[in-house]
Design an enzyme around this catalytic site. Structure first.
Site, mmCIF file in Angstrom:
data_model
loop_
_atom_site.group_PDB
_atom_site.id
_atom_site.type_symbol
_atom_site.label_atom_id
_atom_site.label_comp_id
_atom_site.label_asym_id
_atom_site.label_seq_id
_atom_site.Cartn_x
_atom_site.Cartn_y
_atom_site.Cartn_z
ATOM 1 N N ASP A 82 0.847 -1.193 0.000
ATOM 2 C CA ASP A 82 0.000 0.000 0.000
ATOM 3 C C ASP A 82 0.890 1.255 0.000
ATOM 4 O OD1 ASP A 82 -2.482 1.306 0.198
ATOM 5 O OD2 ASP A 82 -2.401 1.374 2.390
ATOM 6 N N ASP A 104 2.652 4.964 -5.421
ATOM 7 C CA ASP A 104 1.997 6.245 -5.151
ATOM 8 C C ASP A 104 3.015 7.355 -5.391
ATOM 9 O OD1 ASP A 104 0.904 8.534 -4.203
ATOM 10 O OD2 ASP A 104 0.593 7.837 -2.148
ATOM 11 N N GLU A 134 -1.687 5.998 -8.373
ATOM 12 C CA GLU A 134 -2.519 7.002 -7.704
ATOM 13 C C GLU A 134 -2.462 8.309 -8.468
ATOM 14 O OE1 GLU A 134 -2.763 7.430 -3.462
ATOM 15 O OE2 GLU A 134 -2.875 9.616 -3.598
ATOM 16 N N GLY A 176 -7.613 8.295 7.649
ATOM 17 C CA GLY A 176 -7.672 8.742 9.044
ATOM 18 C C GLY A 176 -9.064 8.750 9.642
ATOM 19 N N HIS A 208 -9.635 4.781 -1.551
ATOM 20 C CA HIS A 208 -8.856 4.847 -0.304
ATOM 21 C C HIS A 208 -9.676 5.589 0.744
ATOM 22 C CE1 HIS A 208 -4.612 3.663 -1.451
ATOM 23 N NE2 HIS A 208 -5.322 3.465 -2.555
ATOM 24 N N GLY A 209 -9.223 5.506 1.990
ATOM 25 C CA GLY A 209 -9.878 6.276 3.055
ATOM 26 C C GLY A 209 -11.327 5.884 3.235
ATOM 27 N N SER A 211 -12.855 3.925 5.671
ATOM 28 C CA SER A 211 -13.385 3.462 6.963
ATOM 29 C C SER A 211 -14.644 4.232 7.333
ATOM 30 C CB SER A 211 -12.329 3.645 8.059
ATOM 31 O OG SER A 211 -11.383 2.599 7.969
ATOM 32 N N ASN A 251 -10.374 0.125 0.429
ATOM 33 C CA ASN A 251 -9.325 -0.015 1.445
ATOM 34 C C ASN A 251 -9.850 0.290 2.843
ATOM 35 O OD1 ASN A 251 -7.590 -0.309 -0.682
ATOM 36 N ND2 ASN A 251 -6.324 1.451 -0.200
ATOM 37 N N ILE A 252 -9.541 -0.592 3.769
ATOM 38 C CA ILE A 252 -9.919 -0.367 5.170
ATOM 39 C C ILE A 252 -8.673 -0.478 6.052
ATOM 40 C CG2 ILE A 252 -11.301 -1.212 7.115
ATOM 41 C CD1 ILE A 252 -13.068 -0.082 4.912
HETATM 42 P P1 13P Z 1 -8.887 4.425 6.139
HETATM 43 O O1 13P Z 1 -8.000 5.379 6.849
HETATM 44 O O2 13P Z 1 -10.205 5.055 5.854
HETATM 45 O O3 13P Z 1 -9.081 3.159 6.833
HETATM 46 O O4 13P Z 1 -8.208 4.120 4.715
HETATM 47 C C1 13P Z 1 -7.154 3.195 4.586
HETATM 48 C C2 13P Z 1 -6.482 3.320 3.268
HETATM 49 O O5 13P Z 1 -7.000 3.854 2.320
HETATM 50 C C3 13P Z 1 -5.126 2.739 3.152
HETATM 51 O O6 13P Z 1 -4.486 3.080 1.962
#
Ligand code: 13P
Length: 313
Positions: A82, A104, A134, A176, A208-209, A211, A251-252
């Site tokens: 990642d 990336d 990316e 985050g 991405h991101g 969560s 992604n989590i």
């Molecule tokens: P989160 O911070 O939302 O869990 O995203 C993780 C991520 O995208 C790792 O590349």
């Protein structure tokens, strides 16, 4: 133990209108949770290592360790780097047996991003490894580039010139705990996804991101001495919708880490008369497993989706 690259995974996810979950792991106990959860859901899955977690886990031997750990696993799974920031780190992971890498180079200008990504793609494809690029940035909330959405025309040019297999684009999320302003209504750029679908039919995007920071796991973390504040995740309903589009990988990281450390906090606080590490790690592992199963089946809609991926050519 079908360790695979992400090519067929994403082809099937695109066709079948679901997404493959990628979970950020640091230790073997977490890998076991992800693989067991995916096995029980009959879902394809990706174990995602940042450069830091690779260094911590065991650089050089991750594939060998995981192949042993996954000897009773029958679903297709991938080992992914990642946010690899250079050709060198991607090459090292490819040489070690990762089946997928992310380069990336989004901190560079467009031309330099193309150049570095293309270099990684050439090396990776010669070794049967798939590459995520990316064109973002998928940045943090305090980054001045935050929520500068990716231009679909640039996606087209980037993909054509680099030969990348999938692409992370900026469509409204960030990494985050806080993905949106406190009084902002969370949205994702579905128009952007549709534009890319028109320009590049069949091409997989990556979110991405992603969560959601569900209260259930956040409360356990905070009720046992944690202090995570000001959280605002991506609503699960938005993720369910996005999983049915060209977004083939979600992604989590944050949710998975909060679930694990929350489980650990709880068991450390409740169990007073034992000192075997497994007594504390098993509840944390089970909490992660529960979270992964919920995501795979209720949000990403990947349950039962392994048949086409495992089919021989
Ligand atoms: P989160 O911070 O939302 O869990 O995203 C993780 C991520 O995208 C790792 O590349």
């Amino acid at each position: 133990m079908p360790l695979v690259n992400t090519k067929k995974m994403f082809e099937d996810a695109y066709e079948g209108k679901y997404a493959v979950g990628a979970f950020n792991v640091d230790i073997l106990t977490q890998c076991q949770a992800v693989l067991e959860a995916a096995e029980e859901c009959n879902s394809p899955v990706i174990l995602s290592f940042s450069s830091g977690s690779r260094d911590f886990f065991h650089p050089g031997n991750i594939k060998d360790i995981l192949l042993i750990a996954a000897k009773d696993i029958h679903i297709p799974w991938a080992i992914h780097l990642d946010h690899g920031k250079s050709f060198e780190i991607c090459k090292a992971c490819i040489d070690e047996g990762f089946t997928s890498v992310m380069i990336d180079a989004s901190a560079y200008d467009f031309e330099e991003n193309v150049r570095i990504t293309k270099e990684v793609v050439e090396y990776a494809h010669a070794h049967g490894v798939t590459v995520e690029g990316e064109l973002g940035p998928c940045s943090k909330k305090d980054d001045p580039r935050f929520k500068k959405y990716t231009d679909p025309e640039m996606v087209f040019e980037f993909v054509k010139r680099t030969g990348v297999d999938s692409l992370a684009v900026s469509m409204g999320t960030c990494h985050g705990l806080a993905k949106f302003q406190p009084n902002e209504v969370p949205t994702l750029q579905f128009d952007l996804i549709e534009e890319v679908e028109k320009l590049l039919p069949g091409f997989p995007l990556v979110l991405h991101g992603s969560s959601s920071i569900p209260d259930e796991y956040l409360n356990i973390f905070n009720n046992y001495g944690g202090e995570l504040k000001g959280t605002k995740g991506v609503p699960e309903e938005l993720l369910r919708q996005v999983a049915q589009t060209a977004v083939c990988k979600i992604n989590i990281g944050t949710d998975f880490r909060v679930a694990f450390v929350g489980g650990l906090r709880k068991s450390l606080s409740e169990i007073k008369d034992k000192f075997e590490p497994r007594n504390f790690l098993v509840p944390a592992r089970e909490q992660c497993k529960k979270l992964v199963k919920e995501k795979l089946s209720n949000v990403f809609q990947s349950s039962g989706k392994v048949i086409n991926i495992l089919k021989e050519e």
